[in-house]
Design a protein around this motif. Structure first.
Motif, PDB file in Angstrom:
ATOM      1  N   LEU A   1       0.837  -1.201   0.000  1.00  0.00           N
ATOM      2  CA  LEU A   1       0.000   0.000   0.000  1.00  0.00           C
ATOM      3  C   LEU A   1       0.867   1.244   0.000  1.00  0.00           C
ATOM      4  CD1 LEU A   1      -2.575  -1.188   2.661  1.00  0.00           C
ATOM      5  CD2 LEU A   1      -3.232  -0.447   0.367  1.00  0.00           C
ATOM      6  N   ALA A   2       0.363   2.308  -0.653  1.00  0.00           N
ATOM      7  CA  ALA A   2       1.027   3.613  -0.655  1.00  0.00           C
ATOM      8  C   ALA A   2       0.011   4.675  -0.262  1.00  0.00           C
ATOM      9  CB  ALA A   2       1.599   3.928  -2.040  1.00  0.00           C
ATOM     10  N   ILE A   3       0.374   5.553   0.686  1.00  0.00           N
ATOM     11  CA  ILE A   3      -0.549   6.569   1.181  1.00  0.00           C
ATOM     12  C   ILE A   3       0.122   7.934   1.145  1.00  0.00           C
ATOM     13  CG2 ILE A   3       0.142   6.154   3.578  1.00  0.00           C
ATOM     14  CD1 ILE A   3      -2.687   6.921   4.440  1.00  0.00           C
ATOM     15  N   ASP A   4      -0.624   8.942   0.704  1.00  0.00           N
ATOM     16  CA  ASP A   4      -0.141  10.316   0.713  1.00  0.00           C
ATOM     17  C   ASP A   4      -0.291  10.885   2.120  1.00  0.00           C
ATOM     18  OD1 ASP A   4       0.640  12.922  -0.329  1.00  0.00           O
ATOM     19  OD2 ASP A   4      -1.473  13.467  -0.098  1.00  0.00           O
ATOM     20  N   VAL A   5       0.806  11.388   2.682  1.00  0.00           N
ATOM     21  CA  VAL A   5       0.808  11.809   4.078  1.00  0.00           C
ATOM     22  C   VAL A   5      -0.126  12.998   4.302  1.00  0.00           C
ATOM     23  CG1 VAL A   5       2.240  12.813   5.901  1.00  0.00           C
ATOM     24  CG2 VAL A   5       3.090  10.890   4.569  1.00  0.00           C
ATOM     25  N   MET A   6      -0.162  13.953   3.373  1.00  0.00           N
ATOM     26  CA  MET A   6      -0.966  15.160   3.610  1.00  0.00           C
ATOM     27  C   MET A   6      -2.462  14.877   3.561  1.00  0.00           C
ATOM     28  SD  MET A   6      -1.204  18.697   1.475  1.00  0.00           S
ATOM     29  CE  MET A   6      -2.348  19.975   2.016  1.00  0.00           C
ATOM     30  N   THR A   7      -2.906  14.199   2.488  1.00  0.00           N
ATOM     31  CA  THR A   7      -4.343  14.034   2.284  1.00  0.00           C
ATOM     32  C   THR A   7      -4.876  12.709   2.812  1.00  0.00           C
ATOM     33  OG1 THR A   7      -4.028  13.026   0.104  1.00  0.00           O
ATOM     34  CG2 THR A   7      -4.150  15.435   0.200  1.00  0.00           C
TER      35      THR A   7
ATOM     36  N   ALA B   1      -7.973  12.054  11.724  1.00  0.00           N
ATOM     37  CA  ALA B   1      -6.916  13.064  11.842  1.00  0.00           C
ATOM     38  C   ALA B   1      -7.206  14.313  11.025  1.00  0.00           C
ATOM     39  CB  ALA B   1      -5.571  12.464  11.403  1.00  0.00           C
ATOM     40  N   LEU B   2      -8.031  14.188   9.982  1.00  0.00           N
ATOM     41  CA  LEU B   2      -8.334  15.322   9.104  1.00  0.00           C
ATOM     42  C   LEU B   2      -9.664  15.978   9.430  1.00  0.00           C
ATOM     43  CD1 LEU B   2      -7.359  13.670   5.678  1.00  0.00           C
ATOM     44  CD2 LEU B   2      -5.932  15.175   7.078  1.00  0.00           C
ATOM     45  N   ASN B   3     -10.552  15.205  10.065  1.00  0.00           N
ATOM     46  CA  ASN B   3     -11.928  15.647  10.299  1.00  0.00           C
ATOM     47  C   ASN B   3     -12.646  15.929   8.993  1.00  0.00           C
ATOM     48  OD1 ASN B   3     -11.806  15.558  13.169  1.00  0.00           O
ATOM     49  ND2 ASN B   3     -10.701  17.523  13.159  1.00  0.00           N
ATOM     50  N   ARG B   4     -12.190  15.327   7.929  1.00  0.00           N
ATOM     51  CA  ARG B   4     -12.790  15.464   6.609  1.00  0.00           C
ATOM     52  C   ARG B   4     -12.496  14.180   5.831  1.00  0.00           C
ATOM     53  NH1 ARG B   4     -10.470  20.560   3.656  1.00  0.00           N
ATOM     54  NH2 ARG B   4     -12.169  20.036   2.214  1.00  0.00           N
ATOM     55  N   PRO B   5     -13.253  13.891   4.776  1.00  0.00           N
ATOM     56  CA  PRO B   5     -12.915  12.742   3.939  1.00  0.00           C
ATOM     57  C   PRO B   5     -11.614  13.000   3.187  1.00  0.00           C
ATOM     58  CG  PRO B   5     -15.212  13.392   3.627  1.00  0.00           C
ATOM     59  CD  PRO B   5     -14.559  14.485   4.418  1.00  0.00           C
ATOM     60  N   PRO B   6     -10.766  12.016   3.043  1.00  0.00           N
ATOM     61  CA  PRO B   6      -9.501  12.219   2.318  1.00  0.00           C
ATOM     62  C   PRO B   6      -9.696  12.752   0.908  1.00  0.00           C
ATOM     63  CG  PRO B   6      -9.414  10.158   3.537  1.00  0.00           C
ATOM     64  CD  PRO B   6     -10.822  10.674   3.663  1.00  0.00           C
ATOM     65  N   ILE B   7     -10.716  12.300   0.204  1.00  0.00           N
ATOM     66  CA  ILE B   7     -10.894  12.747  -1.175  1.00  0.00           C
ATOM     67  C   ILE B   7     -11.225  14.240  -1.237  1.00  0.00           C
ATOM     68  CG2 ILE B   7     -13.355  12.195  -1.332  1.00  0.00           C
ATOM     69  CD1 ILE B   7     -12.739  11.185  -4.216  1.00  0.00           C
ATOM     70  N   ALA B   8     -11.906  14.750  -0.206  1.00  0.00           N
ATOM     71  CA  ALA B   8     -12.214  16.178  -0.179  1.00  0.00           C
ATOM     72  C   ALA B   8     -10.955  17.010   0.014  1.00  0.00           C
ATOM     73  CB  ALA B   8     -13.227  16.467   0.929  1.00  0.00           C
ATOM     74  N   VAL B   9     -10.054  16.523   0.857  1.00  0.00           N
ATOM     75  CA  VAL B   9      -8.784  17.226   1.068  1.00  0.00           C
ATOM     76  C   VAL B   9      -7.943  17.177  -0.207  1.00  0.00           C
ATOM     77  CG1 VAL B   9      -6.703  17.325   2.492  1.00  0.00           C
ATOM     78  CG2 VAL B   9      -8.880  16.646   3.516  1.00  0.00           C
ATOM     79  N   TRP B  10      -7.954  16.044  -0.879  1.00  0.00           N
ATOM     80  CA  TRP B  10      -7.204  15.944  -2.128  1.00  0.00           C
ATOM     81  C   TRP B  10      -7.744  16.930  -3.164  1.00  0.00           C
ATOM     82  CZ3 TRP B  10      -2.962  13.493  -4.118  1.00  0.00           C
ATOM     83  CH2 TRP B  10      -2.830  13.505  -5.507  1.00  0.00           C
ATOM     84  N   ARG B  11      -9.053  16.960  -3.333  1.00  0.00           N
ATOM     85  CA  ARG B  11      -9.652  17.862  -4.324  1.00  0.00           C
ATOM     86  C   ARG B  11      -9.287  19.320  -4.028  1.00  0.00           C
ATOM     87  NH1 ARG B  11     -10.991  14.780  -8.636  1.00  0.00           N
ATOM     88  NH2 ARG B  11     -12.685  13.311  -8.233  1.00  0.00           N
ATOM     89  N   GLU B  12      -9.204  19.655  -2.765  1.00  0.00           N
ATOM     90  CA  GLU B  12      -8.912  21.038  -2.392  1.00  0.00           C
ATOM     91  C   GLU B  12      -7.470  21.420  -2.702  1.00  0.00           C
ATOM     92  OE1 GLU B  12      -8.789  23.873   1.612  1.00  0.00           O
ATOM     93  OE2 GLU B  12      -9.734  21.889   1.686  1.00  0.00           O
ATOM     94  N   HIS B  13      -6.557  20.471  -2.558  1.00  0.00           N
ATOM     95  CA  HIS B  13      -5.135  20.805  -2.670  1.00  0.00           C
ATOM     96  C   HIS B  13      -4.443  20.184  -3.882  1.00  0.00           C
ATOM     97  CE1 HIS B  13      -4.974  22.622   1.350  1.00  0.00           C
ATOM     98  NE2 HIS B  13      -5.756  21.624   1.750  1.00  0.00           N
ATOM     99  N   GLU B  14      -5.163  19.499  -4.750  1.00  0.00           N
ATOM    100  CA  GLU B  14      -4.486  18.782  -5.835  1.00  0.00           C
ATOM    101  C   GLU B  14      -3.766  19.723  -6.801  1.00  0.00           C
ATOM    102  OE1 GLU B  14      -7.134  16.565  -8.322  1.00  0.00           O
ATOM    103  OE2 GLU B  14      -8.748  18.026  -8.132  1.00  0.00           O
ATOM    104  N   ASP B  15      -4.213  20.969  -6.901  1.00  0.00           N
ATOM    105  CA  ASP B  15      -3.520  21.916  -7.783  1.00  0.00           C
ATOM    106  C   ASP B  15      -2.116  22.227  -7.285  1.00  0.00           C
ATOM    107  OD1 ASP B  15      -5.719  22.002  -9.389  1.00  0.00           O
ATOM    108  OD2 ASP B  15      -6.558  23.817  -8.480  1.00  0.00           O
ATOM    109  N   LYS B  16      -1.898  22.132  -5.976  1.00  0.00           N
ATOM    110  CA  LYS B  16      -0.569  22.420  -5.431  1.00  0.00           C
ATOM    111  C   LYS B  16       0.441  21.334  -5.814  1.00  0.00           C
ATOM    112  CE  LYS B  16      -2.349  24.764  -1.299  1.00  0.00           C
ATOM    113  NZ  LYS B  16      -2.372  24.747   0.185  1.00  0.00           N
TER     114      LYS B  16
ATOM    115  N   VAL C   1     -15.097  10.275   6.848  1.00  0.00           N
ATOM    116  CA  VAL C   1     -14.362  11.306   7.584  1.00  0.00           C
ATOM    117  C   VAL C   1     -13.171  10.669   8.283  1.00  0.00           C
ATOM    118  CG1 VAL C   1     -14.461  12.984   9.454  1.00  0.00           C
ATOM    119  CG2 VAL C   1     -16.409  12.735   7.892  1.00  0.00           C
ATOM    120  N   HIS C   2     -11.974  11.194   8.002  1.00  0.00           N
ATOM    121  CA  HIS C   2     -10.753  10.680   8.617  1.00  0.00           C
ATOM    122  C   HIS C   2     -10.574  11.329   9.981  1.00  0.00           C
ATOM    123  CE1 HIS C   2      -6.504   9.735   9.220  1.00  0.00           C
ATOM    124  NE2 HIS C   2      -6.622   8.821   8.263  1.00  0.00           N
TER     125      HIS C   2
END
Length: 539
Positions: A198-204, A353-368, A350-351
């Motif tokens: 498995l591979a996981i992105d630390v931020m999202t 540690a994030l208090n949000r779903p991971p996919i929502a965090v990804w969508r918000e920051h994927e441009d970065k 909802v994760h």
């Protein structure tokens, strides 16, 4: 280590140093390179400005470390030739003046060394020669002696959380054996417990990719996990009938892994480094440093405990549950189930540690993150795949009892007796990648394109089944009877040969040859035989 290998390692190390400096330069000046910045980097690398510009152009075109490998640039041949007396002087000045907490500049030390050489009548070394001697000292030791705390911290793993500001800045990768027993595709017989990488992105906290296989963890399973993580998953999901979104794609900036042999292999390090992926190993004896991936593994294993054939986390939890006889799912079916679990469940909840779903965090920051993909898809694809060697025959490449062919190989038939390097994907044997004598890879497919795609595990299972069937069809009684009759023939031939040779050895030297019944030699037909004379007397 042979001289050729040592030279290759030195060239690779120098290319890695150049790639890191050039990549940093391009990140700092994305629009237009400033002349002073280029000159500073050229001085740091020991190159001329013109040479550095040529290397920058090559790096922009390929974005790999290999693009920067070549003949030694910027240093005249023989500049590192040993001179014991002068080398001793250089080392003393570096120890006494440069490796000090006051952190004097290298330029000043170079001037002092030049003056000392003139005074002793020694050839004055260039600053490149002095810097080459300096680079032989361990970087961490240099930083510690000079009190460069920022560099020391950068070279030392520290506990705690990652300071990540964008997706794919750090991706953690690890393996575990899945807590469920599977069955094979052909006979639906128990096939053991598979392994998952498995591979996981630390931020999202998004799962960037995974690989499921029956083989133990290796460089191959890591590479297949990364291949799944880097490229767009639209077609992969469609092939498995999964209509949940999984938007992660792109090369990670750094991989955080443990110290297993698979993560320490030279081929894995080179493949990552060649495509600009840094590797960060966990400190030895500090398992808590992989917290994000460990929690993901725990979550995933908790989900599979509901499947038939689950082994649960330990024998106490399993109790009397017959995991082996209850197994129902094949490797491919389990892969689809886990993909649904990740894309349709884990990413959407909802994760903690994030208090949000991971996919929502990804969508918000994927441009970065910026979608950074390999320039050469085929090169990246084959760099992580397992390899083997095969002869090129007139009818193609034979691998796993399957024949492969590509029209591009026609010109190579009969040209060389050496085996060709092949790369293959254990998940899909419908194609292999063959490195031609010219060095380029070509894709070869089944000779019969109508054959279905199968995995290496399925191919091995079919071979085992056919061999078992063949053993059952063997007439063992006839085999033993045949062996006995053959042994009797050999024994009889041995006795006959020995007897004939013995008679020949006992025969007198001038004895007349034995008469043979089928020969008329030595018989006078004009005289009656003894039998005829006897008949005449009786008459």
């Amino acid at each position: 280590m042979s001289d050729g290998v040592a030279e290759d390692d030195l060239a690779w190390t120098e290319a890695c140093r150049r790639e890191e400096a050039i990549r940093t330069l391009l990140l700092r000046h994305p629009d237009r390179l400033k002349r002073q910045a280029v000159e500073d980097v050229a001085w740091e690398l020991g190159l001329s400005r013109a040479t550095l510009y040529r290397l920058i152009a090559r790096y922009r075109a390929a974005r790999t470390v290999e693009a920067l490998i070549g003949k030694p640039l910027g240093r005249p041949k023989g500049s590192l030739r040993e001179d014991p007396v002068r080398d001793t002087l250089i080392r003393q000045f570096l120890e006494r003046e440069y490796l000090q907490p006051t952190r004097p500049s290298l330029r000043r030390v170079v001037a002092h060394i030049a003056a000392a050489c003139r005074q002793q009548g020694l050839p004055v070394p260039t600053w490149r020669t002095i810097k080459a001697r300096l680079l032989r000292i361990d970087e961490r030791a240099r930083a510690t002696r000079r009190g460069e705390t920022s560099l020391v911290r950068a070279r030392r793993a520290t506990p705690g959380t990652y300071e990540v500001t964008r997706p794919l800045q750090v991706v953690q990768v690890d393996h575990t054996q899945v807590d469920v027993i599977i069955v094979d595709q052909a006979a639906r017989e128990t096939a053991g417990r598979p392994w998952i990488t498995l591979a996981i992105d630390v931020m999202t906290r998004m799962v960037t990719g995974f690989h499921l296989g029956i083989e133990s963890p290796s460089r191959t399973s890591i590479g297949l996990c990364l291949l799944h993580a880097v490229y767009d998953k639209t077609s992969w999901l469609a092939e498995r009938g999964i209509d949940a979104p999984w938007p992660t794609a792109g090369l990670p900036e750094a991989l955080h892994v443990d110290n297993g042999a698979d993560f320490r292999s030279r081929a894995f390090e080179r493949a990552c480094r060649n495509h600009g992926i840094q590797i960060r190993w966990r400190p030895v004896g500090e398992p808590h440093f992989g917290g994000h991936i460990e929690r993901l593994i725990g979550t995933t294993m908790g989900a599979v405990h509901m499947l038939p054939g689950s082994t649960f986390s330990n024998p106490v939890d399993r109790g009397d549950y017959p995991s082996g006889s209850a197994a129902r799912m094949t490797l491919r079916e389990l892969e689809r189930w886990i993909a649904w679990e990740i894309a349709g469940n884990y990413h959407q909840r909802v994760h903690s540690a994030l208090n949000r779903p991971p996919i929502a965090v990804w969508r918000e920051h994927e441009d970065k993150a910026g979608l950074r993909l390999p320039v050469d898809r085929l090169q990246f694809w084959v760099s992580f795949l397992p390899e083997d060697e095969r002869n090129l025959r007139r009818d193609g490449i034979h691998f796993c009892n399957i024949r492969y062919w590509s029209d591009a190989l026609a010109a190579d038939v009969g040209q060389s007796k050496e085996k060709l390097l092949i790369k293959f994907d254990p998940r899909d044997l419908s194609r292999i990648f063959v490195r031609r004598p010219s060095g380029s890879f070509v894709e070869a497919r089944y000779r019969d394109l109508g054959w279905p795609s199968i995995s290496l595990a399925e191919q091995r299972a079919v071979i085992r089944l056919l061999r078992a069937q063949g053993r059952r069809e063997v007439d063992e009684a006839l085999l033993f009877k045949t062996a006995l009759r053959q042994r009797e023939i050999v024994d009889a031939a041995h006795r006959q040969t020995v007897a004939t040779r013995r008679r020949r050895e006992l025969r007198p030297p001038h004895a007349a040859p034995e008469s043979k019944g089928d020969s008329l030699k030595g018989i006078d037909s004009r005289r009656p035989s003894q039998a005829e004379e006897g008949v005449g007397r009786k008459a």
